[in-house]
Design an enzyme around this catalytic site. Structure first.
Site, PDB file in Angstrom:
ATOM      1  N   LYS A 276       0.839  -1.198   0.000  1.00 58.94           N
ATOM      2  CA  LYS A 276       0.000   0.000   0.000  1.00 58.94           C
ATOM      3  C   LYS A 276       0.877   1.253   0.000  1.00 58.94           C
ATOM      4  O   LYS A 276       1.913   1.262   0.655  1.00 58.94           O
ATOM      5  CB  LYS A 276      -0.866   0.027   1.271  1.00 58.94           C
ATOM      6  CG  LYS A 276      -2.022  -0.939   1.312  1.00 58.94           C
ATOM      7  CD  LYS A 276      -2.800  -0.783   2.610  1.00 58.94           C
ATOM      8  CE  LYS A 276      -3.884  -1.826   2.771  1.00 58.94           C
ATOM      9  NZ  LYS A 276      -5.020  -1.642   1.839  1.00 58.94           N
ATOM     10  N   ASP A 287      -7.316  -3.194  10.739  1.00 60.56           N
ATOM     11  CA  ASP A 287      -7.801  -4.258   9.861  1.00 60.56           C
ATOM     12  C   ASP A 287      -8.192  -5.528  10.645  1.00 60.56           C
ATOM     13  O   ASP A 287      -8.630  -6.502  10.070  1.00 60.56           O
ATOM     14  CB  ASP A 287      -6.749  -4.576   8.788  1.00 60.56           C
ATOM     15  CG  ASP A 287      -7.384  -4.937   7.455  1.00 60.56           C
ATOM     16  OD1 ASP A 287      -8.567  -4.615   7.258  1.00 60.56           O
ATOM     17  OD2 ASP A 287      -6.692  -5.560   6.628  1.00 60.56           O
ATOM     18  N   ARG A 350     -10.241 -11.421   2.239  1.00 63.25           N
ATOM     19  CA  ARG A 350     -11.164 -12.428   1.711  1.00 63.25           C
ATOM     20  C   ARG A 350     -10.517 -13.815   1.672  1.00 63.25           C
ATOM     21  O   ARG A 350     -11.201 -14.833   1.743  1.00 63.25           O
ATOM     22  CB  ARG A 350     -11.688 -11.993   0.340  1.00 63.25           C
ATOM     23  CG  ARG A 350     -10.646 -11.869  -0.722  1.00 63.25           C
ATOM     24  CD  ARG A 350     -11.143 -11.067  -1.922  1.00 63.25           C
ATOM     25  NE  ARG A 350     -11.124  -9.634  -1.675  1.00 63.25           N
ATOM     26  CZ  ARG A 350     -11.515  -8.720  -2.559  1.00 63.25           C
ATOM     27  NH1 ARG A 350     -11.981  -9.099  -3.729  1.00 63.25           N
ATOM     28  NH2 ARG A 350     -11.461  -7.446  -2.257  1.00 63.25           N
TER      29      ARG A 350
END
Ligand code: BES
Ligand code: ZN
Ligand code: ZN
Length: 496
Positions: A276, A287, A350
């Site tokens: 990032k 997170d 995910r």
């Protein structure tokens, strides 16, 4: 802070301040405040007129009593329009009360909930809401400050009509448990990655289990590998901090239903090899908010003890770039045998959830809820204050939406469709971990998760990337972790 329920006369109140609430439609002082006004030689009315106090939300009118009453101040807090008022108005009023009390160094105050009766709810419900607002609004994360504010509020008295006193004593207790569980979640979210890593998160789960008698199983790398969690393991590979898979169970004697909660537990998300940029990496200690919300929910369950079995499942990991890190183009095999091609190592949440959802599905619960700071796209779609809700069972989603309306934790459903299902087709595997297009990114993430959930089990996915954390503060949330959606989940479980 101690919270007590009261139904005595205001003129006898010995707290340092009486807080009462005013709607913007109120032209006259309510009768009990008018009584106080008489004792104070009309100074409440005079101040109100002079300062043009209109009862707008967030406004305040401070009237000193100069020894004419046992309380030092009578303070009116504006709560805005009567027409718009609901329970969350009352939570916000509680937060505004406690903030002003802090500012004025009032360590003992009374909140006159009776003045809020224009909202539709009964007074015990309002007493619970104001309790939540007071405890949530009083929160600060000051653990690491060498100069802490030494002032502490000692007591808050909630005043209701006598006939609601018994019910309010109960509801205030519930409100206290809920808000403190939410603050517990906030504390965990606010801890940085050098303090909470996957191991530490597992320790916290173990401590909770010890305190409240939950069952707990922590799986280490070898066991995670044996379980075939290839997607989750890949995410953890770049970090010097090994992953820990956490399974907590609240198993009451009487149980009507069984629910599995899955929380995204990235103790830090650097993006991995798809690193990032600096401004996006900042705050990525948050997170793990989904995992922290699961742990906060368990803290409340341990005290409220509803008749429902609850599993708390967290695939904790840290996403870091390294020589051992997983890479774009890698093909991973999840616990249910589905092959996943990695399009971007920053779409790691995910992947961890994929294996956690397979694990949850194998428990055959009556429903699964996952909560995750999953996509920036969800924040773009709905703004920072609303979570995205998705899933496979409309009735179940409606239940969650209804509960979130009561708790003030805003959620909005995002629609699945077959066109977006095609968007996560991969070049060389069953599924891609990113969409071909960036449009509908929150939904394609949800559709990815769908591949790992038993379709016969009602499932809800809550993308909390926006509301889990705030850099500005809003309503009863100070800057930092918000503890979203602990109250919604606990309330939902209490209804089961
Ligand atoms: N943890 C982030 C999502 C996030 C973004 C949470 C902003 C809170 C605030 C997630 O792992 C992520 O990086 N998602 C990517 C997905 C993309 C690579 C498909 C994103 O949203 O940009
Ligand atoms: Zn990421
Ligand atoms: Zn992430």
């Amino acid at each position: 802070m101690e919270i007590k329920v009261h139904s005595g006369k205001l003129e006898k109140c010995k707290n340092r301040a009486i807080f009462s609430y005013t709607f913007s439609e109120d032209r006259k002082l309510p009768s009990e405040i008018a009584e106080l006004d008489k004792i104070l030689d009309g100074y409440i009315s005079k101040f109100r007129k002079d300062q043009k106090f209109k009862g707008e939300e967030g406004s305040e009118l401070i009237v000193p009593t100069f020894g004419k009453l046992p309380s030092e101040y009578v303070i009116l807090i504006g709560v805005g329009s009567k027409k718009k008022a609901d329970v969350d108005t009352v939570r916000r009023a509680g937060a505004n009360t406690v903030r002003l009390a802090k500012k004025l160094k009032i360590d003992k105050f009374l909140a006159n909930v009776e003045s809020l009766v224009a909202t539709k709810e009964s007074q015990d419900k309002l007493a619970q809401a104001i309790t939540e607002g007071i405890i949530l609004g009083n929160y600060s994360f000051d653990k690491y400050l060498s100069k802490k504010d030494k002032f502490k509020i000692k007591e808050a008295h909630i005043r209701v009509k006598r006939k609601f006193k018994a019910a309010s004593e109960k509801s205030v207790k519930t409100g206290k448990i809920l808000a403190e569980a939410q603050n517990f979640t906030r504390d965990l979210v606010n801890e940085p990655g050098n303090v909470i890593n996957p191991e530490k998160l597992a320790e916290i789960a173990e401590e909770l289990a010890k305190e409240y008698g939950f069952e707990v199983k922590i799986y280490d790398v070898d066991e995670i590998e044996k379980m075939g969690m290839g997607a989750y393991l890949a995410v953890a590979k770049g970090s010097a901090n090994p992953p820990k898979f956490i399974h907590l169970t609240y198993n009451p004697k009487k149980s009507k239903k069984e629910i599995a909660l899955v929380g995204k537990g990235l103790t830090f998300d650097s993006g991995g090899l798809n690193i990032k940029p600096g401004e996006h990496m900042r705050w990525m200690k948050m997170d793990k908010s989904g995992a922290c919300a699961v742990l906060g929910t368990f803290k409340a369950l341990g005290q409220l003890k509803p008749d429902v079995t609850v599993h708390g499942i967290i695939a904790a990991a840290e996403n870091m770039p390294d020589g051992k890190a997983y890479r774009p183009d890698d093909i991973l095999i999840a616990k249910n045998g589905v092959s996943i091609e990695v399009g971007n190592t920053d779409a790691e949440g995910r992947l961890t959830l994929a294996d956690a959802l397979c694990y949850a599905s194998e428990l055959k619960p009556d429903a699964i809820i996952d909560m995750a700071t999953l996509t920036g796209a969800c924040v773009v779609a709905l703004g920072e204050y609303t979570a995205g809700l998705m899933g496979n069972d409309q009735k179940f989603l409606n239940e969650i939406l209804e509960t979130s309306n009561e708790t003030g934790e805003w959620m909005w459903q995002l629609p699945f469709n077959d066109m977006l299902r095609q968007d996560i087709k991969a070049p060389s595997a069953d599924v891609y971990n990113i969409g071909q297009s960036r449009y509908g990114g929150a939904i394609t993430a949800g559709l990815f998760l769908e591949k790992f959930v038993d379709p016969d089990i009602p499932w809800a996915h809550i993308d909390i990337a926006g509301p889990a954390h705030t850099t500005k503060g809003w309503y009863y949330h100070p800057k930092g972790g918000t503890g979203f959606p602990v109250r919604t989940i606990v309330n939902l479980l209490m209804k089961k």
